[in-house]
Design an enzyme around this catalytic site. Sequence first.
Site, PDB file in Angstrom:
ATOM      1  N   PRO A 296      37.473  37.057 -21.587  1.00 57.32           N
ATOM      2  CA  PRO A 296      37.352  38.510 -21.596  1.00 57.32           C
ATOM      3  C   PRO A 296      36.615  39.054 -20.377  1.00 57.32           C
ATOM      4  O   PRO A 296      35.629  38.466 -19.921  1.00 57.32           O
ATOM      5  CB  PRO A 296      36.521  38.777 -22.858  1.00 57.32           C
ATOM      6  CG  PRO A 296      35.710  37.525 -23.034  1.00 57.32           C
ATOM      7  CD  PRO A 296      36.577  36.406 -22.555  1.00 57.32           C
ATOM      8  N   CYS A 366      40.347  62.428   0.906  1.00 55.83           N
ATOM      9  CA  CYS A 366      41.407  63.209   1.544  1.00 55.83           C
ATOM     10  C   CYS A 366      42.770  62.825   0.985  1.00 55.83           C
ATOM     11  O   CYS A 366      43.645  62.371   1.730  1.00 55.83           O
ATOM     12  CB  CYS A 366      41.387  62.970   3.046  1.00 55.83           C
ATOM     13  SG  CYS A 366      39.793  63.346   3.730  1.00 55.83           S
TER      14      CYS A 366
HETATM   15  N1  LLP Z   1      41.812  36.003 -16.999  1.00 57.21           N
HETATM   16  C1  LLP Z   1      42.716  36.181 -16.019  1.00 57.21           C
HETATM   17  C2  LLP Z   1      43.415  35.032 -15.476  1.00 57.21           C
HETATM   18  C3  LLP Z   1      42.964  37.467 -15.532  1.00 57.21           C
HETATM   19  O1  LLP Z   1      43.867  37.639 -14.586  1.00 57.21           O
HETATM   20  C4  LLP Z   1      42.257  38.568 -16.064  1.00 57.21           C
HETATM   21  C5  LLP Z   1      42.495  39.924 -15.561  1.00 57.21           C
HETATM   22  C6  LLP Z   1      41.300  38.336 -17.072  1.00 57.21           C
HETATM   23  C7  LLP Z   1      41.123  37.037 -17.525  1.00 57.21           C
HETATM   24  C8  LLP Z   1      40.480  39.422 -17.685  1.00 57.21           C
HETATM   25  O2  LLP Z   1      41.244  40.366 -18.333  1.00 57.21           O
HETATM   26  P1  LLP Z   1      40.522  41.551 -19.144  1.00 57.21           P
HETATM   27  O3  LLP Z   1      39.836  40.961 -20.355  1.00 57.21           O
HETATM   28  O4  LLP Z   1      39.545  42.202 -18.237  1.00 57.21           O
HETATM   29  O5  LLP Z   1      41.626  42.455 -19.527  1.00 57.21           O
HETATM   30  N2  LLP Z   1      42.400  46.073 -12.372  1.00 57.21           N
HETATM   31  C9  LLP Z   1      43.074  46.264 -13.647  1.00 57.21           C
HETATM   32  C10 LLP Z   1      42.952  45.032 -14.518  1.00 57.21           C
HETATM   33  C11 LLP Z   1      43.469  43.794 -13.859  1.00 57.21           C
HETATM   34  C12 LLP Z   1      43.291  42.591 -14.724  1.00 57.21           C
HETATM   35  C13 LLP Z   1      43.585  41.367 -13.963  1.00 57.21           C
HETATM   36  N3  LLP Z   1      43.338  40.160 -14.659  1.00 57.21           N
HETATM   37  C14 LLP Z   1      42.512  47.492 -14.328  1.00 57.21           C
HETATM   38  O6  LLP Z   1      41.642  48.140 -13.759  1.00 57.21           O
HETATM   39  O7  LLP Z   1      42.956  47.847 -15.414  1.00 57.21           O
END
Ligand code: LLP
Length: 439
Positions: A296, A366
Amino acid sequence: MSLLIPPLPRSSSVNDSGHLEVAGCDVIELAGEFGTPLYIYDEQELRDRCRAYMDAFSSRCENFEVIYASKAFSCVAICQLVAREGLSLDAASGGELYTALAAWFPPEKIFLHGNANTAAELDFAIRSEVGHIVIDSLDEMVKVAGIAARQGRRQPVLLRITPGIEAHTHDFIQTGRLDSKFGFPLAGGTALDAVAAAQTAADIELVGVHAHIGSQIFALKPYRRTVAVLADFLAAAREKHGFDCRLLDLGGGLGAVYGPGDDPPAIDQLAEAVVSSVAAEMERRGLPLPRIAVEPGRSIVANAGLTAYEIEAVKTVFDVRNFVAVNGGMSDNLRPMLYGAGYQALIADRPLAEPTMTAAVAGKHCESGDILVKAAPLPEPRPGDILVTPATGAYGYSMASNYNGQPRPAVIFVKAGEARVVIKREAYEDLVHLQEKLE
Ligand code: LLP
């Protein structure tokens, strides 16, 4: 009085001065002391969310690992915090790995990810004795094996599998479906062949498999389906290559609350779904129970964080829209522009006052599209007011930039009425300190 805007940390309230308070700290005073834009994290909320994960899994199974995805928010202080709470850490690059090691994060509890790691990053990771590298391609496997051999080490690895699951989330943050740049696809036997390749490579030790199906996920079904698909794959890998999976890493993705309509499953429900489906699917296929891991990011940090800005201008475009312009924007929170992400806004010295207008909260950059909140109901917003956007704790600071020469904000942790800086505000000198003058 407690403030029932769900995206705010649970410690949020309105104090005797009528101001928004987080973890006993008056947000107006924080803005005065540390300046704006300011990232504020409730430290206890961060800890509670780490503990919620650890408790949810430890009460259901003995052999588990909760891996904090540091891409959501990476700095030395958060790495120290998650280490103390007993979590492992996902580093998505040499830079995130460096940050974790700077926090003395135990290297054996680090997982290095990435679909395009350079030889230098892999060399750094293996030299640092990271616990696992999650291999994304055959090319990476060859690189890892070669570097491990040169360093005289045997590197434990997982294989990243693309399970072909469509999680209902924004296109750009969906990662587990078939048409993805990540991992080994199940289709065409690619993933099975990768198992054989990893088993025969001399200097790597294949420990298990990994899958990540996306981010900001509000349903548990995709996780259960992923477990079933991976279990089928592991049954085939056992039969064909005699591979016994010792670590099954199901990635991250659990959603956070950004607005009133958001209702993600609880951490406990995720743990129940994951642990019960792994047990059932493995047993059904006569496979040994592996160590279960989840990764997470967002669900730990998003709702523990908020951003405070100062309002610089208020204008009305007659018959079209009101604009409230603040002293930050896409340089500190790219998510509205990149994903159309929705945020809420409130004014910190009168968070419960009746709204008098609906306004777009505009950033200072901008770009016409630099709008942080499309339509925020606000009580007579005025220049000098401190405007807060809740739920900015994930992928906010970590995607921040210096666009338009904007120094990145300070980040503070607040706890029991005390605030401390964990990332200093950049100064103008920081914008040029890597630059060389022409002759
Ligand atoms: N593990 C892997 C291999 C991942 O690629 C990611 C997120 C996570 C874990 C963690 O996922 P989470 O629990 O945070 O959903 N920038 C985007 C989110 C990109 C997520 C990329 N990978 C946003 O701001 O929504």
